[in-house]
Design an enzyme around this catalytic site. Structure first.
Site, PDB file in Angstrom:
ATOM      1  N   HIS A 174     -42.737 -45.778  77.718  1.00 36.93           N
ATOM      2  CA  HIS A 174     -41.969 -44.491  77.345  1.00 36.93           C
ATOM      3  C   HIS A 174     -41.148 -43.738  78.088  1.00 36.93           C
ATOM      4  CE1 HIS A 174     -45.691 -43.160  79.334  1.00 36.93           C
ATOM      5  NE2 HIS A 174     -44.821 -42.200  79.711  1.00 36.93           N
ATOM      6  N   ALA A 175     -40.480 -42.552  77.828  1.00 35.92           N
ATOM      7  CA  ALA A 175     -39.639 -41.965  78.806  1.00 35.92           C
ATOM      8  C   ALA A 175     -39.973 -40.302  78.428  1.00 35.92           C
ATOM      9  CB  ALA A 175     -38.165 -42.266  78.594  1.00 35.92           C
TER      10      ALA A 175
END
Length: 145
Positions: free
Chosen positions: A61-62
């Site tokens: 994820h970011a």
């Protein structure tokens, strides 16, 4: 560090490998981190990953706004970092070094050694809306700028 360069903006603008202060003593070493001094944010959340089964990965994820410092306080693991233009793999295996990352960096953690502990210091409390969990969505956001 293995680096795969795609094109565009430099990943080094968003990610930095930093050496933390070490106090050596015959009784052992001590490393400390002060928010606003060693890292550019006040720590709002601390979490750690451990007992990651062989072959499993974490992250994926970011974040829109969150900044983080990732440290291997025990053992080792790899962190794949991607800013939408460039990809880099960093092996974390020293408790006195950390990966400081700004927002909008996709991260994947894998290749955990037995007994590895990954410590993360975060600039924000948990907020689900700050996460980008789909890679294609991340690429779209990151390349817009």
């Amino acid at each position: 560090m293995k680096e795969i360069k795609k094109s565009g903006t430099s990943l080094s603008d968003a990610v930095e490998l930093i050496d933390l202060e070490r106090l050596s003593d015959p009784r052992g070493n001590l490393t400390f981190i002060e928010g606003g001094r060693h890292i550019p944010f006040d720590v709002q959340r601390v979490y750690y990953l451990y007992d990651v089964p062989a072959g499993e990965a974490r992250g994926g994820h970011a974040h829109h706004n969150l900044q983080q410092l990732i440290i291997a306080v025990a053992g080792s693991f790899d962190v794949i970092l991607d800013n939408g233009f460039e990809r880099k793999t960093v092996t974390c295996n020293r408790p006195f070094q950390g990966i400081l990352m700004k927002s909008l960096v996709w991260r994947e953690l894998n290749n955990f050694s037995s007994g590895a502990v990954c410590l993360v210091l975060a600039s924000m409390k948990y907020e689900e809306s700050d996460y980008i969990r789909n890679y294609e969505d991340f690429i779209s956001v990151a390349r817009k700028g």
